[in-house]
Scaffold this active site. Structure first.
Site, PDB file in Angstrom:
ATOM      1  N   LYS A  64      36.773  39.552  36.481  1.00  0.00           N
ATOM      2  CA  LYS A  64      37.622  39.537  37.681  1.00  0.00           C
ATOM      3  C   LYS A  64      38.722  38.487  37.541  1.00  0.00           C
ATOM      4  O   LYS A  64      39.881  38.724  37.885  1.00  0.00           O
ATOM      5  CB  LYS A  64      36.778  39.247  38.927  1.00  0.00           C
ATOM      6  CG  LYS A  64      35.868  40.414  39.311  1.00  0.00           C
ATOM      7  CD  LYS A  64      34.817  40.041  40.348  1.00  0.00           C
ATOM      8  CE  LYS A  64      33.828  41.200  40.503  1.00  0.00           C
ATOM      9  NZ  LYS A  64      32.723  40.894  41.440  1.00  0.00           N
ATOM     10  N   GLN A  90      30.462  35.906  44.784  1.00  0.00           N
ATOM     11  CA  GLN A  90      29.733  36.790  43.873  1.00  0.00           C
ATOM     12  C   GLN A  90      28.269  36.895  44.320  1.00  0.00           C
ATOM     13  O   GLN A  90      27.590  35.891  44.481  1.00  0.00           O
ATOM     14  CB  GLN A  90      29.820  36.255  42.438  1.00  0.00           C
ATOM     15  CG  GLN A  90      29.167  37.146  41.398  1.00  0.00           C
ATOM     16  CD  GLN A  90      29.861  38.496  41.234  1.00  0.00           C
ATOM     17  OE1 GLN A  90      31.084  38.602  41.284  1.00  0.00           O
ATOM     18  NE2 GLN A  90      29.084  39.547  41.041  1.00  0.00           N
ATOM     19  N   ASP A 146      36.526  41.585  49.241  1.00  0.00           N
ATOM     20  CA  ASP A 146      35.413  42.473  48.895  1.00  0.00           C
ATOM     21  C   ASP A 146      35.126  43.455  50.045  1.00  0.00           C
ATOM     22  O   ASP A 146      34.379  44.406  49.875  1.00  0.00           O
ATOM     23  CB  ASP A 146      34.156  41.642  48.611  1.00  0.00           C
ATOM     24  CG  ASP A 146      33.690  41.771  47.169  1.00  0.00           C
ATOM     25  OD1 ASP A 146      34.248  42.609  46.440  1.00  0.00           O
ATOM     26  OD2 ASP A 146      32.755  41.045  46.792  1.00  0.00           O
TER      27      ASP A 146
END
Ligand code: ADP
Length: 287
Positions: A54, A98, A121
């Site tokens: 990422k 994460q 996200d």
């Protein structure tokens, strides 16, 4: 019949180039390059790999990598304090925590520290609520990547019968809502569904996100249907999905492979969300 194969790597590359162009335009117009803060807690090797890719993709798109790493034994209040700091920092356009976080931490409580406009996200309750109400907001990356694949392959959604296998917060539920937003007639199947194959055979578009290797066989696919496989499993024969690829490719009209299908789209959509977040923040003059 042999299905047309959707090349997720190619579409992801296209999206990433478009994002890079958007970043350059934002900067040329006097804006600031979007900053992505990936937050990794602990040293889980798989999470490290995901976060690294990422960060790399973010830099390749011309964005600023604002990665933060916390030790695996960090207390809840310190992790929360970091997220609060990132939330207040105008250089941070997007925050990605994460998952999974180490067991002693309350991940839900940590996610609530992320402001909706920085939730790239699309996982916070606020963004899930906006999606449920059909209002603008940042959408979860994997399901929005699936919509992007369908759109760029000209798969019609309006009025089509879409069947989603799986109802997780991360994939299945938002997937169904995004398909509904595009006027598909949506059926959601899950672990208690009676006669899964019969439900699936009604699908013009079948999205499989159950996390079970080889769950869907040719008997569950209507000839000519579009089959999207979100599953990913590491086995003796490398990576495989939730769909029995070889058999289903004989029946389906269009299919995504694993790997190289949905997977690459997730990071591409993360970048797209980060650019969107930066644009919104900068146009409302909050930075
Ligand atoms: P993901 O994060 O990929 O969506 P999860 O493991 O969080 O996967 O969720 C799996 C989902 O798949 C659940 O919603 C569950 O109901 C669904 N599921 C699990 N087993 C089956 C099955 N045998 N048939 C249909 N759906 C299933």
């Amino acid at each position: 019949m042999t299905a047309e194969i959707i090349d997720g790597r190619a579409v992801a590359q296209q999206v990433r180039e478009e994002v890079a162009k958007g970043v350059a335009e934002l900067v040329a117009a006097g804006g600031t390059a979007p900053g992505l803060a990936t937050v990794l807690i602990g040293d889980d090797p798989a999470s490290e790999v995901y976060v690294r890719s990422k960060r790399r993709a973010c830099v390749a798109a011309g964005m600023v990598d604002l990665h933060r790493h916390l030790p695996g034994d960090v207390p809840q209040h310190e992790a929360a304090a970091l997220l609060d700091e990132l939330a207040a920092d105008p250089a941070v356009s997007g925050i990605l925590l994460q998952l999974p976080t180490p067991g002693h931490l309350d991940a839900e409580a940590l996610l609530t520290r992320i402001p909706a406009e920085k939730d790239v996200d699309g996982l916070t309750t606020a963004n899930a609520g906006l999606l449920a109400q059909g209002r603008p907001g940042l959408r979860p990356c994997t399901p929005s990547g699936v919509i992007e694949l369908l759109d760029r392959h000209g798969v019609p959604l309006s009025g089509a019968h879409a069947v989603v296998i799986g109802r997780s917060v991360l994939v299945g539920k938002p997937m169904a809502q995004l398909l509904l937003e595009r006027n598909a007639t949506v059926t959601i199947c899950h672990s208690r569904t009676r006669d899964l194959a019969a439900e699936c055979r009604r699908a013009d578009v079948l999205v499989v996100a159950a996390g079970i290797p080889s769950l869907v066989g040719a008997d569950a696919v209507k000839p000519g249907a579009t089959v999207i496989d979100v599953g990913i499993h590491r086995g003796e024969h490398g990576l495989t999905g939730d769909v029995q690829y070889d058999a289903v490719a004989e029946v389906a009209g269009t299919i995504t492979p694993v790997p190289g299908g949905v997977g690459p789209m997730t990071i591409a959509m993360l970048l797209a969300n980060t650019l969107t977040a930066a644009r919104v923040q900068q146009s409302t003059g909050r930075r």
